[in-house]
Design an enzyme around this catalytic site. Sequence first.
Site, PDB file in Angstrom:
ATOM      1  N   GLY A   1       4.643   1.226  -1.553  1.00 44.64           N
ATOM      2  CA  GLY A   1       4.899   1.292  -3.084  1.00 44.64           C
ATOM      3  C   GLY A   1       3.557   1.821  -3.590  1.00 44.64           C
ATOM      4  N   ASP A   2       3.637   1.613  -5.140  1.00 43.49           N
ATOM      5  CA  ASP A   2       2.729   2.317  -5.875  1.00 43.49           C
ATOM      6  C   ASP A   2       2.402   1.104  -6.956  1.00 43.49           C
ATOM      7  OD1 ASP A   2       1.255   3.664  -7.783  1.00 43.49           O
ATOM      8  OD2 ASP A   2       2.642   5.120  -8.302  1.00 43.49           O
ATOM      9  N   PHE A   3       0.954   0.789  -6.573  1.00 43.17           N
ATOM     10  CA  PHE A   3       0.622  -0.548  -7.647  1.00 43.17           C
ATOM     11  C   PHE A   3       0.306  -0.075  -9.317  1.00 43.17           C
ATOM     12  CE2 PHE A   3      -3.576  -0.044  -5.019  1.00 43.17           C
ATOM     13  CZ  PHE A   3      -4.018   0.976  -6.016  1.00 43.17           C
TER      14      PHE A   3
ATOM     15  N   HIS B   1     -12.211  -1.070  -8.108  1.00 42.23           N
ATOM     16  CA  HIS B   1     -13.516  -0.274  -8.168  1.00 42.23           C
ATOM     17  C   HIS B   1     -13.140   1.347  -7.822  1.00 42.23           C
ATOM     18  CE1 HIS B   1     -15.326   0.046  -3.715  1.00 42.23           C
ATOM     19  NE2 HIS B   1     -13.867   0.285  -3.909  1.00 42.23           N
TER      20      HIS B   1
ATOM     21  N   ASP C   1       0.887  -1.274  -0.040  1.00 42.98           N
ATOM     22  CA  ASP C   1       0.020   0.052  -0.034  1.00 42.98           C
ATOM     23  C   ASP C   1       0.972   1.118   0.071  1.00 42.98           C
ATOM     24  OD1 ASP C   1      -2.391   1.825   0.719  1.00 42.98           O
ATOM     25  OD2 ASP C   1      -3.372   0.096   1.006  1.00 42.98           O
TER      26      ASP C   1
HETATM   27  C1  LIG Z   1     -10.651   1.126  -0.973  1.00 40.40           C
HETATM   28  S1  LIG Z   1      -9.338   1.177  -0.201  1.00 40.40           S
HETATM   29  C2  LIG Z   1      -9.333  -0.778   0.173  1.00 40.40           C
HETATM   30  C3  LIG Z   1      -8.468  -1.072   1.163  1.00 40.40           C
HETATM   31  C4  LIG Z   1      -8.436  -2.540   1.763  1.00 40.40           C
HETATM   32  N1  LIG Z   1      -8.151  -3.319   0.390  1.00 40.40           N
HETATM   33  C5  LIG Z   1      -9.934  -3.318   2.243  1.00 40.40           C
HETATM   34  O1  LIG Z   1     -10.571  -3.329   1.238  1.00 40.40           O
HETATM   35  O2  LIG Z   1     -10.148  -2.880   3.214  1.00 40.40           O
HETATM   36  C6  LIG Z   1      -7.910   1.306  -1.464  1.00 40.40           C
HETATM   37  C7  LIG Z   1      -6.634   1.070  -0.826  1.00 40.40           C
HETATM   38  O3  LIG Z   1      -5.653   1.461  -1.902  1.00 40.40           O
HETATM   39  C8  LIG Z   1      -4.557   2.150  -1.386  1.00 40.40           C
HETATM   40  N2  LIG Z   1      -3.880   2.957  -2.602  1.00 40.40           N
HETATM   41  C9  LIG Z   1      -4.385   3.759  -3.348  1.00 40.40           C
HETATM   42  N3  LIG Z   1      -3.611   4.236  -4.336  1.00 40.40           N
HETATM   43  C10 LIG Z   1      -2.529   3.300  -4.377  1.00 40.40           C
HETATM   44  C11 LIG Z   1      -1.409   3.029  -5.148  1.00 40.40           C
HETATM   45  N4  LIG Z   1      -0.799   3.975  -5.990  1.00 40.40           N
HETATM   46  N5  LIG Z   1      -0.485   1.954  -4.685  1.00 40.40           N
HETATM   47  C12 LIG Z   1      -0.857   1.348  -3.700  1.00 40.40           C
HETATM   48  N6  LIG Z   1      -1.902   1.353  -2.794  1.00 40.40           N
HETATM   49  C13 LIG Z   1      -2.678   2.377  -3.242  1.00 40.40           C
HETATM   50  C14 LIG Z   1      -5.180   3.053  -0.590  1.00 40.40           C
HETATM   51  O4  LIG Z   1      -4.040   3.632   0.388  1.00 40.40           O
HETATM   52  C15 LIG Z   1      -6.303   2.170   0.270  1.00 40.40           C
HETATM   53  O5  LIG Z   1      -5.527   1.205   1.203  1.00 40.40           O
END
Ligand SMILES: C[S@@+](CC[C@H](N)C(=O)[O-])C[C@H]1O[C@@H](n2cnc3c(N)ncnc32)[C@H](O)[C@@H]1O
Length: 353
Positions: free
Chosen positions: A233-235, A253, A207
Amino acid sequence: MANTPALAPDMTDRDLLVRLVFGSMAAQTVRAAVRLRVVELIGDTPRPAADVAADAGAEPQPMTRLLRALAGLGLLREHSFGTFAVAPAGVLLDPGRPGSLTSFVRMFTEPEIIRAWEHLDDSVRTGDVAFDAVFGTDFFSRLAQRPELSAEFNAAMSQATAEAAAVLPHAFDFGRYAAVTDVGGGDGTLLAAVLAAFPGLKGVVLDTSDGLAQAPGTLRRHGLADRCSLVAGDFFRSVPEGSDLYLMKSILHDWPDDRAVTILRHCRAALPSGGRVLILEPVLPETVPGGSGGVDEAATYLSDLNMLVNVGGRERTRTDFEDLCRAAGLSLLSATPLPGAEPFSLLEAAAAG
Ligand SMILES: C[S@@+](CC[C@H](N)C(=O)[O-])C[C@H]1O[C@@H](n2cnc3c(N)ncnc32)[C@H](O)[C@@H]1O
């Protein structure tokens, strides 16, 4: 006035519309209950509204009106004149109780999220993300600017994930795999439940650094710090190699199709032979199955609009997920509803043949 056939027999068309329009007032009433801690202050035995008001630092008469509204909404009960008890659903507004939804309530009634909703018609006209226009930045960058809001968001996601965390370990045989990366795994709630159920499995939570801020605490509480690593990191750039399962819940989503495909492509690139990508999301039916007037039945469609105004993502049908997977070099093998975690389904994908 005639009843619409799909509505509950005693509800008229007019009742339905009034109920829907008053929905935002109901949400703000619940928000006020959380902010004033009324459920904690009432506790296990009925209490006079005046006592609750005194403990909350509030005026007795408006507090009585708030408690009456909460009783009307089914969260409290007026035990005797002016004295209130907590109803079963109201218990979820006590942050100290298992299954509490207080952070979820705070986040989804949060003024910043609601402000973007005020511009839903603009987003529908233009396709643009209202949040970005209102705040001059995207949702996750805004969270990074406001650590206290980011912590609330992470807590809200954790509370929203509790049901999926309880059922996922029974819905898939993780025991056939060696290591799982939870892509955008936030505070680690979901992965902790999986690792606790499969002692031979190792885990990684990927995350942003803001998303991971509460994850060390989750791993410590579950005694998993030695079996799970946290990767900031950054997915959109990459996902860590070395796992044979890539899990993601409520990630795709958040993003439009091209960005969602990028995330899946990175998982595909890291996937060893025999590996799997597991996606936990609601799966919309291809056509709307005739709403009967309940916000609960429309919840995934409302979530879809929430994605439109706040992040620019969308909820998807099975065909949509198949298309995303195909574009990322994956093949969707199955989509199975997760009883106990409705409306979520578990979608399993593998490298395309
Ligand atoms: C809607 S939340 C879902 C969190 C978890 N998977 C859950 O269902 O409880 C989206 C997650 O994506 C992470 N996120 C957003 N952009 C990201 C990126 N570029 N790289 C990694 N994680 C990211 C956010 O920090 C957040 O934790």
